[in-house]
Design a protein around this motif. Structure first.
Motif, PDB file in Angstrom:
ATOM      1  N   LYS A 144      10.191  -0.170   4.399  1.00 16.38           N
ATOM      2  CA  LYS A 144      10.470  -1.363   3.405  1.00 16.38           C
ATOM      3  C   LYS A 144      11.190  -2.340   3.994  1.00 16.38           C
ATOM      4  N   GLU A 193       7.537  -9.180  -5.694  1.00 10.78           N
ATOM      5  CA  GLU A 193       6.719  -7.820  -5.253  1.00 10.78           C
ATOM      6  C   GLU A 193       7.219  -6.799  -5.863  1.00 10.78           C
ATOM      7  N   ARG A 194       6.157  -5.824  -6.166  1.00 11.06           N
ATOM      8  CA  ARG A 194       6.281  -4.899  -7.070  1.00 11.06           C
ATOM      9  C   ARG A 194       5.945  -3.762  -6.482  1.00 11.06           C
ATOM     10  N   ASP A 195       6.674  -2.464  -6.730  1.00  7.85           N
ATOM     11  CA  ASP A 195       6.166  -1.150  -5.853  1.00  7.85           C
ATOM     12  C   ASP A 195       5.573  -1.387  -4.562  1.00  7.85           C
ATOM     13  N   GLY A 196       6.179  -2.385  -3.755  1.00  2.60           N
ATOM     14  CA  GLY A 196       5.644  -2.541  -2.327  1.00  2.60           C
ATOM     15  C   GLY A 196       4.475  -3.230  -2.282  1.00  2.60           C
ATOM     16  N   GLN A 197       3.999  -3.834  -3.270  1.00  4.64           N
ATOM     17  CA  GLN A 197       2.926  -4.758  -3.255  1.00  4.64           C
ATOM     18  C   GLN A 197       2.951  -6.132  -3.564  1.00  4.64           C
ATOM     19  N   ILE A 213      -1.458  -7.662  -6.504  1.00  3.20           N
ATOM     20  CA  ILE A 213      -1.267  -7.086  -7.957  1.00  3.20           C
ATOM     21  C   ILE A 213      -2.133  -7.838  -8.864  1.00  3.20           C
TER      22      ILE A 213
END
Length: 92
Positions: free
Chosen positions: A12, A70-74, A79
Protein backbone atom coordinates in the motif's frame (compact mmCIF):
# COMPACT_ATOMS: atom_id res chain seq x y z
CA UNK A 1 14.34 8.38 20.73
CA UNK A 2 11.71 9.36 18.10
CA UNK A 3 9.05 6.86 17.10
CA UNK A 4 8.26 6.35 13.41
CA UNK A 5 5.34 4.07 12.47
CA UNK A 6 6.20 1.51 9.80
CA UNK A 7 3.30 0.11 7.77
CA UNK A 8 2.90 -3.66 7.95
CA UNK A 9 1.63 -4.04 4.37
CA UNK A 10 4.25 -2.52 2.09
CA UNK A 11 2.12 -3.00 -1.04
CA UNK A 12 0.00 0.00 0.00
CA UNK A 13 3.04 2.30 0.14
CA UNK A 14 3.18 4.42 -3.00
CA UNK A 15 6.33 6.00 -4.35
CA UNK A 16 6.27 9.77 -4.42
CA UNK A 17 7.71 11.49 -7.48
CA UNK A 18 7.65 15.23 -6.77
CA UNK A 19 6.03 17.54 -4.20
CA UNK A 20 5.04 14.44 -2.18
CA UNK A 21 2.63 13.38 -4.97
CA UNK A 22 2.47 10.16 -6.91
CA UNK A 23 2.96 10.04 -10.68
CA UNK A 24 -0.78 9.52 -11.20
CA UNK A 25 -1.65 12.54 -9.08
CA UNK A 26 0.88 14.71 -10.92
CA UNK A 27 -0.60 13.69 -14.27
CA UNK A 28 -4.17 14.46 -13.24
CA UNK A 29 -3.22 17.78 -11.61
CA UNK A 30 -1.37 18.77 -14.79
CA UNK A 31 -4.41 17.89 -16.90
CA UNK A 32 -6.60 19.93 -14.55
CA UNK A 33 -4.29 22.91 -14.92
CA UNK A 34 -4.13 22.50 -18.70
CA UNK A 35 -7.93 22.50 -18.89
CA UNK A 36 -8.83 25.05 -16.23
CA UNK A 37 -6.32 27.86 -16.65
CA UNK A 38 -6.88 28.56 -20.36
CA UNK A 39 -10.64 28.55 -19.77
CA UNK A 40 -10.22 31.12 -17.03
CA UNK A 41 -7.96 33.42 -19.04
CA UNK A 42 -10.12 33.19 -22.18
CA UNK A 43 -13.47 33.77 -20.45
CA UNK A 44 -12.73 36.32 -17.72
CA UNK A 45 -13.17 39.34 -20.00
CA UNK A 46 -16.35 37.94 -21.55
CA UNK A 47 -18.35 36.65 -18.56
CA UNK A 48 -16.58 38.37 -15.68
CA UNK A 49 -14.02 37.30 -13.15
CA UNK A 50 -16.31 35.56 -10.62
CA UNK A 51 -18.20 33.49 -13.18
CA UNK A 52 -14.94 32.59 -14.91
CA UNK A 53 -13.40 31.35 -11.65
CA UNK A 54 -16.50 29.25 -10.91
CA UNK A 55 -16.37 27.77 -14.41
CA UNK A 56 -12.67 26.97 -13.98
CA UNK A 57 -13.33 25.28 -10.62
CA UNK A 58 -16.18 23.27 -12.10
CA UNK A 59 -13.99 22.04 -14.95
CA UNK A 60 -11.03 21.19 -12.70
CA UNK A 61 -12.90 19.35 -9.93
CA UNK A 62 -13.41 16.05 -11.81
CA UNK A 63 -9.66 15.84 -12.43
CA UNK A 64 -8.89 16.55 -8.75
CA UNK A 65 -11.39 13.84 -7.80
CA UNK A 66 -9.77 11.35 -10.17
CA UNK A 67 -6.34 12.19 -8.75
CA UNK A 68 -7.22 11.88 -5.07
CA UNK A 69 -10.03 9.32 -4.72
CA UNK A 70 -9.13 5.72 -4.05
CA UNK A 71 -11.31 2.98 -2.63
CA UNK A 72 -10.19 -0.52 -1.67
CA UNK A 73 -6.87 0.05 -3.41
CA UNK A 74 -8.48 0.96 -6.74
CA UNK A 75 -8.27 4.44 -8.27
CA UNK A 76 -11.42 6.27 -9.33
CA UNK A 77 -11.10 5.50 -13.05
CA UNK A 78 -11.04 1.74 -12.42
CA UNK A 79 -14.08 2.01 -10.14
CA UNK A 80 -15.90 4.07 -12.78
CA UNK A 81 -14.96 1.58 -15.51
CA UNK A 82 -16.26 -1.33 -13.42
CA UNK A 83 -19.51 0.51 -12.65
CA UNK A 84 -20.11 1.28 -16.35
CA UNK A 85 -19.27 -2.29 -17.36
CA UNK A 86 -21.70 -3.63 -14.75
CA UNK A 87 -24.50 -1.32 -15.99
CA UNK A 88 -24.01 -2.14 -19.67
CA UNK A 89 -23.32 -5.88 -19.41
CA UNK A 90 -24.85 -7.21 -16.20
CA UNK A 91 -24.14 -10.82 -15.31
CA UNK A 92 -27.22 -12.99 -15.50
Amino acid sequence: MPYVPVPKDLTKVKTKVAFNLTKRQLIFFSIAGAVGLPVYFLTRTVIGNTASVLLMIGLMMPFFFMAMYERDGQPAEKILKNMIRHRLWPET
